[in-house]
Motif scaffolding. Structure first.
Motif, short mmCIF file in Angstrom:
data_model
loop_
_atom_site.label_atom_id
_atom_site.label_comp_id
_atom_site.label_asym_id
_atom_site.label_seq_id
_atom_site.Cartn_x
_atom_site.Cartn_y
_atom_site.Cartn_z
N GLU A 398 -2.78 -1.23 -0.73
CA GLU A 398 -3.30 -0.06 0.11
C GLU A 398 -4.93 0.46 0.09
OE1 GLU A 398 -0.73 3.20 -1.22
OE2 GLU A 398 1.06 2.32 0.15
N ASN A 399 -5.67 0.08 -1.15
CA ASN A 399 -6.88 0.56 -1.02
C ASN A 399 -7.94 -0.46 -0.85
OD1 ASN A 399 -6.50 2.81 -2.51
ND2 ASN A 399 -6.87 1.94 -4.58
N THR A 400 -7.41 -1.06 -0.29
CA THR A 400 -8.19 -2.76 0.32
C THR A 400 -8.25 -2.34 1.51
OG1 THR A 400 -7.46 -4.53 -2.16
CG2 THR A 400 -7.94 -5.24 0.53
N GLN A 401 -6.59 -2.26 1.73
CA GLN A 401 -6.15 -2.33 3.68
C GLN A 401 -6.76 -0.68 3.94
OE1 GLN A 401 -2.36 -1.62 3.96
NE2 GLN A 401 -2.05 -3.81 3.17
N ARG A 402 -7.28 0.48 2.67
CA ARG A 402 -7.59 1.79 3.26
C ARG A 402 -9.56 0.92 3.80
NH1 ARG A 402 -6.17 4.14 -0.06
NH2 ARG A 402 -4.68 4.63 0.54
N ALA A 403 -9.86 0.67 2.78
CA ALA A 403 -11.54 -0.32 2.87
C ALA A 403 -11.66 -0.32 3.73
CB ALA A 403 -12.18 -0.77 1.30
#
Length: 482
Positions: A398-403
């Motif tokens: 989720e963090n990768t997608q958000r970044a």
């Protein structure tokens, strides 16, 4: 038309007759009646009749050393009257498992006392956890007071997993009898007493409810009970169970009936020849003491002859011939008091060993329970770690997608800003060019307005030179030609 009406009427009559006959066949054969002499005659080929001091004529089957009533060579079936019925594969099973009661004698083994009432099975039930268990009812236990206070000896019980209740191979899954003490502590009495109607009389039925069993064993097949025409083994087929269940005559007439061959109760003879118990004399004596002591403690004041209505008058006629033999047998028993006293210490030692064995079994069960608890804890910890890893991987994703989304959004904003700046810059350049052109036109118009004008049409050019009129231009041209 008349032929059609006649044919239709005959068909209706035939269907009605078939339905009535089928319904009649399904009903119990209440007209069949027997007496105790039938029991004496039909069971004699399969065992011995013994004149027991407390119950009168009792029967001991001629079976193997591992025989147990309602456990050996049979299974439970669920009858259409909401009853768990014991379907025995013994040829003599129609009588001892549905009339009368069983008890265990330390010297003779399992013995049966005839009775008047028919029942699908004269047993008490326990349940709890993954256990269903049943134990034969002793003579004298009244079914009208319930079973809350009835406590059969621990070795009367047979336990099996709940999922095999009703299985034709349930005897393959019995729990070892040495575990009965532990299992009894984890179960409770099933006091699901019910009275059914058979031949105008009620009979005893008990056991776990069908809906409770189906939670473990799936759908329970119901069988219809049919009445057999003659004594014999219980027959099961096509969702039907066929059993011989006549009514038994009551009254004083049974007092004049007696087996054709009767043995006197003799402990010494039983020690030498026990055909249905594999226990040694010491173990048998220990068990008999435990059975009698527990029975007397749990059922104070109970008349053990109440189930059959045995009285002195009942046996007065048939026992006059053998009274002398019984007296001598009792005298011989008194002579053996010293010998039995010598065995008392051994029996006490055996009891201590049994308690010690129970302690070992209890300790082993505790160790197994501790091991299960540790395994459950480890399994729960592994599941927690796996869940945490999955949650961490999900958070990282989720963090990768958000970044990535934020980067794309920033690039879009920068591109939009560049486009806006380029548009503004082009507009400014266009405005400056327009202003410059406007200034040039304004300056030219001003210059034209401020230049002098001559009468000959001459004047100054835009560059400041003199521009002559039409006449001078023409004269100059002519001079140059000359």
């Amino acid at each position: 038309m008349k032929r059609l009406i006649t044919t239709w009427s005959f068909g209706l009559f035939l269907a009605l007759a078939l339905s009535v006959s089928e319904k009649a066949a399904a009903q119990p054969r209440v007209g069949v009646s027997i007496n105790f002499q039938t029991f004496y005659d039909e069971l004699s080929p399969y065992g011995e009749w013994i004149d027991y001091p407390d119950y009168g004529y009792t029967w001991r089957p001629r079976v193997g050393t591992d025989f147990r009533p309602y456990s050996s060579n049979g299974r439970w079936v669920y009858a259409d009257g909401d009853d768990w019925m014991w379907a025995s594969d013994y040829d003599w099973g129609w009588a001892p498992f549905h009339y009368g009661r069983w008890f265990y004698d330390p010297f003779y083994g399992w013995m049966w006392v005839p009775g008047y009432e028919w029942s699908p099975g004269w047993v008490a039930w326990r349940g709890g956890g993954d256990y269903y268990g049943w134990a034969p009812l002793r003579p004298g236990i009244s079914i009208n007071i319930g079973f809350g206070n009835y406590n059969p000896p621990y070795d009367y019980w047979t336990f099996a997993p709940c999922r095999y209740m009703g299985s034709r191979y349930i005897d393959r899954y019995y729990y070892p009898y040495r575990n009965n003490v532990t299992i009894i502590h984890n179960t409770t009495i099933i006091n699901n007493y019910g009275g059914r109607s058979y031949g105008g009389r009620g009979y005893y039925s008990n056991g776990p409810r069908r809906t409770d069993v189906e939670r473990y064993a799936g759908r329970v097949q119901t069988v219809r009970v049919r009445d057999a025409n003659r004594p014999g083994r219980t027959s099961i087929g096509r969702n039907e169970v066929s059993v011989y269940r006549p009514s038994v005559q009551r009254g004083s007439d049974n007092t004049r009936y007696a087996p054709r061959s009767v043995e006197q109760y003799n402990r010494e003879a039983a020690r030498v020849n026990r055909s249905n118990t594999g226990r040694g004399s010491t173990e048998a004596g220990r068990r008999g003491d435990a059975v009698r002591g527990r029975y007397e403690n749990n059922n104070p004041g109970t008349d053990v002859r109440g189930d059959r209505g045995v009285t002195g008058d009942r046996r007065s006629r048939s026992n006059q011939e053998v009274s002398g033999g019984r007296t001598s047998g009792r005298t011989a028993g008194d002579v053996q008091v010293n010998r039995e006293n010598e065995q008392l210490s051994q029996r006490r030692s055996d009891r201590e060993n049994a308690r010690s064995n129970d302690g070992v079994v209890r300790q082993r069960d505790q160790q197994m329970e501790l091991r299960r608890s540790q395994e459950n804890t480890q399994r729960a910890e592994q599941m927690r770690q796996q869940r945490d890893q999955q949650m961490e991987a999900r958070r990282s994703q989720e963090n990768t997608q958000r970044a990535e989304q934020m980067r794309q959004q920033r690039d879009q904003q920068m591109e939009a800003r560049r486009n806006q700046e380029s548009t503004q810059r082009a507009e400014q350049m266009r405005q400056r060019e327009s202003q410059r052109q406007e200034a040039v036109r304004s300056r030219e118009a001003q210059v034209q307005r401020s230049a002098p004008v001559r009468s000959d049409g001459g004047g100054y050019s835009r560059g400041g030179g003199y521009r002559g009129g039409e006449g001078s231009s023409r004269g100059s041209a002519e001079g140059r030609r000359r």
